[in-house]
Motif scaffolding. Structure first.
Motif, PDB file in Angstrom:
ATOM      1  N   LEU A 127      35.509  84.253  78.100  1.00 48.08           N
ATOM      2  CA  LEU A 127      36.650  83.344  78.020  1.00 48.08           C
ATOM      3  C   LEU A 127      36.236  82.008  77.400  1.00 48.08           C
ATOM      4  CD1 LEU A 127      39.612  82.772  78.661  1.00 48.08           C
ATOM      5  CD2 LEU A 127      38.902  82.100  80.978  1.00 48.08           C
ATOM      6  N   LEU A 128      35.075  81.524  77.766  1.00 44.84           N
ATOM      7  CA  LEU A 128      34.595  80.263  77.213  1.00 44.84           C
ATOM      8  C   LEU A 128      34.342  80.378  75.710  1.00 44.84           C
ATOM      9  CD1 LEU A 128      32.104  79.110  80.016  1.00 44.84           C
ATOM     10  CD2 LEU A 128      34.393  78.221  79.533  1.00 44.84           C
ATOM     11  N   LEU A 135      27.483  76.794  71.447  1.00 42.75           N
ATOM     12  CA  LEU A 135      27.873  77.624  72.580  1.00 42.75           C
ATOM     13  C   LEU A 135      28.542  76.763  73.647  1.00 42.75           C
ATOM     14  CD1 LEU A 135      24.560  79.684  72.931  1.00 42.75           C
ATOM     15  CD2 LEU A 135      26.648  80.356  71.726  1.00 42.75           C
ATOM     16  N   PRO A 136      29.604  77.248  74.271  1.00 42.39           N
ATOM     17  CA  PRO A 136      30.224  76.473  75.346  1.00 42.39           C
ATOM     18  C   PRO A 136      29.324  76.389  76.572  1.00 42.39           C
ATOM     19  CG  PRO A 136      31.243  78.632  75.171  1.00 42.39           C
ATOM     20  CD  PRO A 136      30.339  78.499  73.994  1.00 42.39           C
ATOM     21  N   ALA A 137      28.561  77.428  76.820  1.00 39.85           N
ATOM     22  CA  ALA A 137      27.626  77.454  77.949  1.00 39.85           C
ATOM     23  C   ALA A 137      26.581  78.526  77.693  1.00 39.85           C
ATOM     24  CB  ALA A 137      28.360  77.749  79.254  1.00 39.85           C
ATOM     25  N   CYS A 138      25.364  78.283  78.129  1.00 43.19           N
ATOM     26  CA  CYS A 138      24.315  79.282  77.988  1.00 43.19           C
ATOM     27  C   CYS A 138      23.219  78.973  78.987  1.00 43.19           C
ATOM     28  CB  CYS A 138      23.753  79.313  76.570  1.00 43.19           C
ATOM     29  SG  CYS A 138      22.769  77.871  76.111  1.00 43.19           S
ATOM     30  N   SER A 171      22.426  71.199  82.752  1.00 47.66           N
ATOM     31  CA  SER A 171      23.149  70.192  81.995  1.00 47.66           C
ATOM     32  C   SER A 171      24.645  70.361  82.211  1.00 47.66           C
ATOM     33  CB  SER A 171      22.813  70.313  80.503  1.00 47.66           C
ATOM     34  OG  SER A 171      23.596  69.415  79.745  1.00 47.66           O
ATOM     35  N   PRO A 172      25.348  69.346  82.749  1.00 46.20           N
ATOM     36  CA  PRO A 172      26.788  69.469  82.989  1.00 46.20           C
ATOM     37  C   PRO A 172      27.576  69.532  81.686  1.00 46.20           C
ATOM     38  CG  PRO A 172      26.056  67.230  83.420  1.00 46.20           C
ATOM     39  CD  PRO A 172      24.822  68.045  83.185  1.00 46.20           C
ATOM     40  N   PHE A 173      28.735  70.128  81.760  1.00 49.27           N
ATOM     41  CA  PHE A 173      29.539  70.417  80.581  1.00 49.27           C
ATOM     42  C   PHE A 173      29.967  69.155  79.823  1.00 49.27           C
ATOM     43  CE2 PHE A 173      33.441  71.336  78.306  1.00 49.27           C
ATOM     44  CZ  PHE A 173      33.169  72.563  77.713  1.00 49.27           C
ATOM     45  N   GLY A 174      29.700  69.162  78.509  1.00 50.09           N
ATOM     46  CA  GLY A 174      30.249  68.176  77.599  1.00 50.09           C
ATOM     47  C   GLY A 174      29.704  66.766  77.700  1.00 50.09           C
TER      48      GLY A 174
END
Length: 315
Positions: free
Chosen positions: A20-21, A86-89, A124-127
């Motif tokens: 989804l991300l 990548l949005p998250a990894c 690492s927190p998002f954004g």
């Protein structure tokens, strides 16, 4: 973002959330996603990912401007095709070690199992921060001194904007007595006999209440920058410096290194290695990137980055 703790890597987000991300990273809003299961929204919240169900559809609420391939490419003067966001990894270094891109750059809005030296992990927190890896393939084996050159590149990009910025051997970037970021150089031998090299950078950029007192960010230093612009500047600096390093070695960088590492030079630091913890005076680095130190009443010795770590003693 970039603090090191001796913890085990946490479990990964589910495949459903990661998929989804990936979709949301390519579009501003998904309006045909239907009603997303509450469990998925709760999982996103658990990982600190601001996933929101609105009347318009499903969207990510970035705390700051999202990473931008066009902006990074324009500043770095490289093709957009070389850049992956990548949005998250788990780790951008892991993503690049498995990649065939040569050269290639991978960035992530968030990480849940970034790697540091001596088997440490960090998140690492998002954004909010810059988590970036630069990968390439070469016939020659890894030269650990490349990490020093990479650190100098970051220093050069930021030094005119921040007072108190300095580099701690072998791979950390500090402001005064607080850590701003760090680097990790890794390599993998390929079946072809060549070496896949990846240089990872974690840099604290925006406000982040989760940062410990031992760390700082550019925002805390009243420096507000676009992460994309900053990434582009660093990549461009690295490309120029790596060509020079490949041609001339570390020697041309030594005078600048001594300037960038001035707060550590001729100072007493705490060395940590297989012997335990002990104080020593920093004398300088050699052309191979090793650090020369001297314990009280002993002869100087050379330390290799993979064997030890050091920390400034509180003044």
């Amino acid at each position: 973002m970039y603090w090191e703790t001796a913890i085990s890597a946490p479990e990964a987000p589910t495949a459903a959330l990661q998929k989804l991300l990936e979709v949301l990273a390519d579009v501003e809003c998904v309006n045909d996603a239907g009603v997303v299961p509450t469990a998925l929204l709760q999982e996103a919240e658990h990982w600190g990912i601001p996933l929101r169900q609105t009347a318009e559809g499903l969207q990510l609420e970035y705390p700051h401007a999202p990473l931008s391939r066009p902006e990074i490419a324009a500043v770095a003067n490289i093709p957009e095709a070389q850049i992956r966001i990548l949005p998250a990894c788990a780790s951008t270094n892991s993503a690049m070690l498995d990649s065939d891109a040569n050269p290639g750059i991978c960035l992530a809005e968030s990480q849940w199992a970034g790697r540091g030296r001596r088997a440490r992990h960090w998140s690492s927190p998002f954004g909010r921060h810059l988590a970036m890896s630069y990968g390439w393939t070469q016939a020659a084996s890894i030269n650990p001194a490349l990490t020093l050159v990479a650190g100098l590149g970051v220093f050069q990009v930021l030094q005119k904007s921040i007072s108190g910025l300095w580099i701690k051997w072998p791979n950390d970037i500090w402001i005064g007595g607080q850590k701003l970021g760090g680097l990790l150089l890794e390599a993998r031998r390929l079946p072809s006999g060549q070496n896949r090299l990846v240089l990872g950078l974690g840099l604290n950029v925006h406000d982040d209440p989760s940062l410990p007192d031992t760390a700082t960010s550019l925002a805390q230093q009243q420096l507000n920058l676009s992460r994309s612009h900053l990434a582009g500047q660093i990549i461009r600096r690295w490309q120029e410096d790596f060509v020079r390093f490949d041609r001339d070695g570390l020697e041309p960088f030594l005078p600048f290194w001594n300037e960038a590492a001035a707060p550590m030079m001729r100072q007493i630091v705490q060395i940590s290695d297989a012997r335990g913890h002990y104080p020593a005076e920093v004398l300088g680095i050699g052309g191979d990137g090793r650090l020369q130190v001297q314990e009280p009443d002993k002869a100087p010795v050379w330390l290799s980055a993979g064997d030890v770590s050091l920390r400034p003693l509180a003044s």
